[in-house]
Scaffold this active site. Structure first.
Site, short mmCIF file in Angstrom:
data_model
loop_
_atom_site.label_atom_id
_atom_site.label_comp_id
_atom_site.label_asym_id
_atom_site.label_seq_id
_atom_site.Cartn_x
_atom_site.Cartn_y
_atom_site.Cartn_z
N ASP A 115 0.82 -1.21 0.00
CA ASP A 115 0.00 0.00 0.00
C ASP A 115 0.85 1.26 0.00
OD1 ASP A 115 -2.93 0.93 0.38
OD2 ASP A 115 -1.79 2.08 1.84
N ASP A 326 -4.20 7.81 -2.97
CA ASP A 326 -4.07 6.56 -2.22
C ASP A 326 -4.51 5.38 -3.07
OD1 ASP A 326 -3.69 4.85 0.02
OD2 ASP A 326 -5.83 4.94 0.43
#
Length: 446
Positions: A115, A326
């Site tokens: 991530d 993100d």
């Protein structure tokens, strides 16, 4: 020598849950061209060991939407608690990549959420005082000849944002990370050899990671930890600085059931192969904030067709005119006041009868039964330094049979530029130059 690799799409908006099969140690910077290759397999594709045939395409979509809202709570728990400075910024189950790598000598396969909103990598380890269920065996550091626990005197331990515990005569560095939903992980800060590659197995030595012995919460059994690709000092990308120059890029295919079933591929690249250039490429500066893990961009306005809507309003966690990009969030979240203006412009541009989302996730939906007669506008995100044109596939999603919804949502918390808005773009991060670049790309042809 440079490398490029393939990303196969998810069966749904979970396009970003992926298994990383190759990461290759690169030549030194004296080499004319360096690059890193990653071969990625989506968790939910039919060939994945974690594929659940009982779930439909729309089931997987709604799972991703739910994780997006959990992700908002995750950002809230991190950004609203400045004094605690929790370093690991990822909500269990909220990640959109799963990486498959090997650690130790001999190599031992582990799975971790990857991530762009996380730094320190960690995996569950034996002996396990408390562990969540995982589908693959746990890593046993006692069986590795290259495993090393780090002390509190090490620079890596001192780089932790949250003060560690120092244990025993050897002064072992023990980390503890907590999450907004009550999940947590505790273990030894360690270094190990990460073995990466398919045909040519290449070792990455002395990679700092967390060997977790106490881990609990809402973690998924398809993973064993996480791999951090954020901007902090202990992230996986930052540790590869000498090899890849702190550059990486990805190209994500549109998340439709047809692209998933046909195994259409995109790519993720590191190093020189991560260059984003060309006549259509735009570059926007990264805004430096604390924590350094998150990637902040300046968003000046959004246009719906030719109508430009200046950014206004703010969230409680992100400064005005800034938005976090993100990869782990599916939807795009905007300040409520700004979102309301964008929604009004979209309603006017589409000029069709509104429909209700039975799941009450989206505020703006349309019946898709009219087929091609539903004309959806092109939106433009006006970033500092350049404009990114968003096609309907970036801003609308079919959430059910005959129902299409606007995939931007108003929030009082954190403004987030999600992964739906990034599909069919080559998105490149240059942490040295402090920039993010976008280039419109047919990711199915990569």
């Amino acid at each position: 020598m440079a490398f490029t690799t393939k990303i196969q799409p998810l069966y749904s908006v979970l396009t970003f849950l992926l298994l990383l099969h190759i990461l290759i140690r690169l030549p030194s910077k004296s080499t004319a061209n360096t690059g890193l290759t990653a071969n990625l397999m989506p968790r939910d594709c039919p060939s994945s060991p974690f594929y659940n045939p009982s779930k439909t395409h729309f089931n997987r979509l709604h799972d991703a939407f739910e994780r997006s809202f959990k992700r908002i709570h995750h950002f809230k728990s991190i950004l609203s608690t400045a004094e605690s400075k929790i370093q690991t910024q990822i909500l269990p189950g909220g990640g959109e990549f799963i990486m498959n790598i090997s650690i130790g000598t001999p190599p031992f396969e582990v799975l971790g959420i990857a991530d762009t909103g996380s730094d320190l990598s960690w995996t569950q380890c034996l002996p396990c005082t408390e562990c969540f269920k995982q589908n693959i065996p746990l890593f046993d550091p006692r069986k590795s000849s290259t495993y090393k626990k780090l002390t509190c005197r090490s620079s890596s331990c001192q780089a932790l944002d949250r003060p560690p515990q120092c244990v025993g005569e050897q002064n072992i560095c023990v980390y503890t990370y907590s999450y907004g939903d009550g999940s947590h992980t505790t273990g030894d800060l360690s270094s190990e050899t990460f073995t990466l590659g398919i045909e040519n197995k290449v070792p990455l030595r002395n990679i700092v990671f967390g060997c977790g012995h106490v881990n609990a919460g809402t973690f998924d059994a398809s993973q064993s930890g996480l791999i951090g690709l954020g901007g902090g000092r202990l992230s996986f990308v930052s540790q590869l600085d000498e090899s890849v120059g702190k550059k990486f890029s990805y190209c994500l295919v549109p998340s439709t059931s047809s692209t998933a079933s046909n195994n259409v591929s995109g790519k993720i690249s590191f190093g020189d192969d991560a260059l984003v250039s060309g006549s259509g490429a735009v570059t926007t500066p990264l805004v430096t904030r604390d924590p350094s893990t998150f990637y902040y961009l300046t968003l000046e306005a959004i246009s719906v067709g030719n109508k430009r809507i200046p950014y206004k309003g703010s969230t409680t966690l992100v400064p005005a005119n800034e938005i976090i990009i993100d990869s782990g969030t599916t939807l795009t979240f905007l300040p409520i006041e700004f979102y309301d203006d964008v929604e009004k412009a979209v309603v006017k541009a589409v000029n069709e009868t509104l429909a209700k989302d039975p799941n009450n996730v989206f505020g703006l939906c349309y019946n898709a039964s009219s087929g091609d007669s539903l004309r959806l506008p092109v939106l433009t995100a006006h970033f500092n330094g350049g404009d990114v044109k968003l096609q309907p596939l970036n801003t609308f999603v079919q959430v059910d049979e005959g129902l299409i919804c606007f995939s931007m949502v108003g929030t009082p918390d954190a403004a987030i530029y999600g992964n739906l808005a990034q599909m069919n773009f080559l998105v490149g991060y240059d942490l040295g130059a402090r920039t993010v670049s976008f280039s419109p790309t047919d990711c199915t042809q990569q």
